[in-house]
Write an enzyme that holds these catalytic residues in place. Structure first.
Site, PDB file in Angstrom:
ATOM      1  NE  ARG A 129      14.021  11.209 -12.286  1.00 33.02           N
ATOM      2  CZ  ARG A 129      14.180  10.506 -11.166  1.00 33.02           C
ATOM      3  NH1 ARG A 129      13.190  10.346 -10.338  1.00 33.02           N
ATOM      4  NH2 ARG A 129      15.353   9.967 -10.872  1.00 33.02           N
ATOM      5  NE  ARG A 161      11.666  14.652  -6.282  1.00 34.26           N
ATOM      6  CZ  ARG A 161      11.545  13.411  -6.718  1.00 34.26           C
ATOM      7  NH1 ARG A 161      10.814  12.543  -6.038  1.00 34.26           N
ATOM      8  NH2 ARG A 161      12.118  13.022  -7.837  1.00 34.26           N
ATOM      9  NE  ARG A 199      16.489  12.733  -6.255  1.00 38.40           N
ATOM     10  CZ  ARG A 199      15.401  11.974  -6.251  1.00 38.40           C
ATOM     11  NH1 ARG A 199      14.793  11.680  -5.120  1.00 38.40           N
ATOM     12  NH2 ARG A 199      14.926  11.499  -7.381  1.00 38.40           N
TER      13      ARG A 199
HETATM   14  N1  LIG Z   1      -0.915  15.004  -2.941  1.00 33.78           N
HETATM   15  C1  LIG Z   1       0.089  15.851  -3.132  1.00 33.78           C
HETATM   16  N2  LIG Z   1      -0.146  17.142  -3.426  1.00 33.78           N
HETATM   17  C2  LIG Z   1       0.881  18.000  -3.633  1.00 33.78           C
HETATM   18  N3  LIG Z   1       2.182  17.668  -3.563  1.00 33.78           N
HETATM   19  C3  LIG Z   1       2.471  16.382  -3.284  1.00 33.78           C
HETATM   20  C4  LIG Z   1       1.454  15.420  -3.059  1.00 33.78           C
HETATM   21  N4  LIG Z   1       2.048  14.233  -2.804  1.00 33.78           N
HETATM   22  C5  LIG Z   1       3.376  14.460  -2.853  1.00 33.78           C
HETATM   23  N5  LIG Z   1       3.634  15.739  -3.129  1.00 33.78           N
HETATM   24  C6  LIG Z   1       4.949  16.373  -3.342  1.00 33.78           C
HETATM   25  O1  LIG Z   1       5.413  15.960  -4.633  1.00 33.78           O
HETATM   26  C7  LIG Z   1       6.818  15.820  -4.649  1.00 33.78           C
HETATM   27  C8  LIG Z   1       7.162  14.414  -5.153  1.00 33.78           C
HETATM   28  O2  LIG Z   1       6.776  13.469  -4.155  1.00 33.78           O
HETATM   29  P1  LIG Z   1       7.637  12.194  -3.861  1.00 33.78           P
HETATM   30  O3  LIG Z   1       9.069  12.552  -3.781  1.00 33.78           O
HETATM   31  O4  LIG Z   1       7.018  11.523  -2.702  1.00 33.78           O
HETATM   32  O5  LIG Z   1       7.373  11.397  -5.216  1.00 33.78           O
HETATM   33  P2  LIG Z   1       7.824   9.935  -5.632  1.00 33.78           P
HETATM   34  O6  LIG Z   1       6.672   9.296  -6.293  1.00 33.78           O
HETATM   35  O7  LIG Z   1       8.405   9.215  -4.483  1.00 33.78           O
HETATM   36  O8  LIG Z   1       8.957  10.245  -6.703  1.00 33.78           O
HETATM   37  P3  LIG Z   1      10.193   9.340  -7.202  1.00 33.78           P
HETATM   38  O9  LIG Z   1       9.618   8.172  -7.890  1.00 33.78           O
HETATM   39  O10 LIG Z   1      10.932  10.239  -8.123  1.00 33.78           O
HETATM   40  O11 LIG Z   1      11.015   8.969  -6.013  1.00 33.78           O
HETATM   41  C9  LIG Z   1       7.308  16.082  -3.239  1.00 33.78           C
HETATM   42  O12 LIG Z   1       7.823  17.381  -3.167  1.00 33.78           O
HETATM   43  C10 LIG Z   1       6.031  15.944  -2.372  1.00 33.78           C
HETATM   44  O13 LIG Z   1       6.073  16.769  -1.241  1.00 33.78           O
HETATM   45  N1  LIG Z   2      12.640  -1.527 -10.378  1.00 32.53           N
HETATM   46  C1  LIG Z   2      13.027  -0.747  -9.370  1.00 32.53           C
HETATM   47  N2  LIG Z   2      12.682   0.559  -9.343  1.00 32.53           N
HETATM   48  C2  LIG Z   2      13.072   1.289  -8.296  1.00 32.53           C
HETATM   49  C3  LIG Z   2      13.824   0.770  -7.248  1.00 32.53           C
HETATM   50  N3  LIG Z   2      14.054   1.752  -6.347  1.00 32.53           N
HETATM   51  C4  LIG Z   2      13.465   2.852  -6.825  1.00 32.53           C
HETATM   52  N4  LIG Z   2      12.864   2.578  -7.999  1.00 32.53           N
HETATM   53  C5  LIG Z   2      12.078   3.489  -8.825  1.00 32.53           C
HETATM   54  O1  LIG Z   2      12.941   4.355  -9.514  1.00 32.53           O
HETATM   55  C6  LIG Z   2      12.269   5.553  -9.791  1.00 32.53           C
HETATM   56  C7  LIG Z   2      13.167   6.725  -9.552  1.00 32.53           C
HETATM   57  O2  LIG Z   2      13.547   6.837  -8.214  1.00 32.53           O
HETATM   58  P1  LIG Z   2      14.370   8.113  -7.696  1.00 32.53           P
HETATM   59  O3  LIG Z   2      14.683   7.832  -6.261  1.00 32.53           O
HETATM   60  O4  LIG Z   2      15.570   8.230  -8.550  1.00 32.53           O
HETATM   61  O5  LIG Z   2      13.464   9.289  -7.852  1.00 32.53           O
HETATM   62  C8  LIG Z   2      11.028   5.565  -8.915  1.00 32.53           C
HETATM   63  O6  LIG Z   2       9.902   5.368  -9.734  1.00 32.53           O
HETATM   64  C9  LIG Z   2      11.183   4.395  -8.025  1.00 32.53           C
HETATM   65  O7  LIG Z   2       9.972   3.765  -7.733  1.00 32.53           O
HETATM   66  C10 LIG Z   2      14.162  -0.612  -7.297  1.00 32.53           C
HETATM   67  O8  LIG Z   2      14.804  -1.187  -6.407  1.00 32.53           O
HETATM   68  N5  LIG Z   2      13.757  -1.320  -8.365  1.00 32.53           N
END
Ligand SMILES: Nc1ncnc2c1ncn2[C@@H]1O[C@H](COP(=O)(O)OP(=O)(O)OP(=O)(O)O)[C@@H](O)[C@H]1O
Ligand SMILES: Nc1nc2c(ncn2[C@@H]2O[C@H](COP(=O)(O)O)[C@@H](O)[C@H]2O)c(=O)[nH]1
EC number: 2.7.4.8
Length: 390
Positions: free
Chosen positions: A281, A270, A177
């Site tokens: 997703r 996001r 990204r």
């Molecule tokens: N409690 C909350 N309330 C509102 N917005 C939130 C909260 N927690 C996270 N966010 C926002 O939601 C969006 C998604 O969060 P984040 O990228 O941390 O999700 P993620 O679970 O890591 O997703 P992915 O699995 O796709 O990587 C971000 O823009 C973040 O700022």
């Molecule tokens: N099984 C695994 N899942 C992973 C790994 N690294 C990330 N993830 C999961 O993929 C989705 C999507 O991630 P994104 O960065 O494309 O938004 C997210 O739920 C991660 O937890 C891995 O090494 N193994």
């Protein structure tokens, strides 16, 4: 002194001198040990790759040689090795004249990990594991549907406690990204390369997630742990299931959204995915939440409604007290061995005696009675003592 070094072979720089009568022409510096009816010859290079030590097996009964699948990242070739059979299907390999972080290795030939891999691959398997001193804190596996806030919570934790937590940088075949950096957010890779590395046993877990391949390499977890930090893995439920089944002893946390509508809003806000990807997703989120809540994988479920509250709950379950100073565990120390030495086994202790002119003849004792872990990760818990010669 000590028990007879029955299956002990000192560094065999001059060739194959184990006396087991095995007909072969191993190269100089090959080392062999026998376990039951099989001899394991360690030396040469692995599949023509000069960077890693090769392994061959000779079966006395069939008088046949085989080349097993060698899993994990093994030691680099060096001047000579000592190989000692330990109990529980392991061979200890001590390298001569190597760097302190590369001197002690375990070749697993009949551990539960190896037996399982044999079943999976349908062929002979051995696996390398690097030996390190000291122990490590349990890694933390965090899962939850895309957009729930896993990354946000992990960033908060690492920002507040930079010396305590480290992130396991996953591999992925998805495109970076905007602002994502290779080696920091992910190791962005190619499908063919990643599939080959998976086949070579370099991954702790992997899964196809939202149409791309993602995986945690063993090295990604171990470099964090070696640095004395507690490793955090952000992986999906399939990956968490694989880690649960592996020898990695971890804590498993699942993060739930307050509602599907809120999850959708967060994903949209996001702004990193196309509409099609968001829909994919969200479809996957439903199944993931069900699996997360009912699979028995996760010991802790966190609801991420109010971010600050959820973060506080996360710290609580990790036992982080707001008032107490938080320190990481010690970083792994290397094991410095004298350039010239002899090796003897005495029960669960390995005595490494310094030799050679002008040396002090000190002895290093490796106590292996508390080793733990092993392939596909490190073998930890080696205790080292130095006995100075009087
Ligand atoms: N409690 C909350 N309330 C509102 N917005 C939130 C909260 N927690 C996270 N966010 C926002 O939601 C969006 C998604 O969060 P984040 O990228 O941390 O999700 P993620 O679970 O890591 O997703 P992915 O699995 O796709 O990587 C971000 O823009 C973040 O700022
Ligand atoms: N099984 C695994 N899942 C992973 C790994 N690294 C990330 N993830 C999961 O993929 C989705 C999507 O991630 P994104 O960065 O494309 O938004 C997210 O739920 C991660 O937890 C891995 O090494 N193994």
């Amino acid at each position: 002194m000590g028990e007879a070094p029955a299956f002990f072979v000192n560094h065999l720089e001059n060739g194959y001198t184990n006396g087991f009568g095995v007909k072969s022409e191993p190269k100089n510096r090959d080392t062999s040990v026998q376990i039951g009816d099989r001899s394991f010859v360690i030396g040469g290079n692995h599949e023509g790759n000069p960077l890693f030590l090769g392994v061959q097996i000779h079966d006395k009964i069939t008088n046949k040689w085989s080349s097993p699948s060698v899993l994990g990242t093994g030691p680099k070739p060096c001047k000579g090795y000592s190989a000692i059979v330990l109990k529980n299907g392991r061979i200890l390999v001590i390298k001569k004249g190597s760097a302190s972080d590369d001197s002690i290795w375990f070749l697993e030939v009949d551990t539960s990990f190896v037996r399982e891999q044999k079943k999976l691959l349908g062929r002979e398997v051995v696996a390398w594991s690097k030996g390190v001193r000291g122990n490590a804190e349990k890694p933390i596996v965090i899962s939850g549907p895309s957009g729930v806030g896993k990354g946000t919570l992990i960033s908060m934790l690492m920002k507040e406690f930079p010396s305590m937590f480290g992130f396991s940088v996953s591999h992925t075949t998805r495109a970076p990204r905007f602002m994502e950096k290779c080696g920091v957010h992910y190791h962005f890779t190619d499908k063919t390369v990643m599939e080959k590395e998976i086949k070579d046993g370099k991954f702790l877990e992997f899964a196809s997630v939202h149409g791309n391949l993602y995986g945690t390499s063993i090295e990604s977890v171990e470099v964090v742990t070696d640095s004395g930090k507690r490793c955090i893995l952000d992986i999906d439920v399939q990956g968490a299931r694989s880690v649960k089944a592996s020898s990695l002893d971890a804590i498993f946390i699942f993060v739930c959204p307050p509602s599907m509508n809120e999850l959708e809003d967060r994903l949209r806000a996001r702004g990193t995915e196309t509409e099609e990807q968001i829909q994919k997703r969200l479809r996957n989120a439903d199944a993931e939440i069900k699996a997360g809540e009912s699979s028995g994988i996760f010991e802790h479920i966190l609801y991420n409604d109010n971010l600050e509250e959820c973060y506080k709950n996360l710290k609580n379950l990790l036992g982080i007290d707001d008032h107490a100073p938080v320190n990481g565990v010690e970083a792994v120390e290397g094991i410095n061995l004298p350039k010239e030495h002899t090796v003897t086994k005495m029960e669960e202790k390995i005595l490494i005696q310094e030799t050679g002119e002008g040396t002090k003849n000190n002895m290093i004792v490796l106590d292996l009675s508390s080793i733990n872990g092993g392939a596909p990760g490190r073998t930890r818990g080696i205790v080292l003592d130095t006995v100075k010669s009087s």
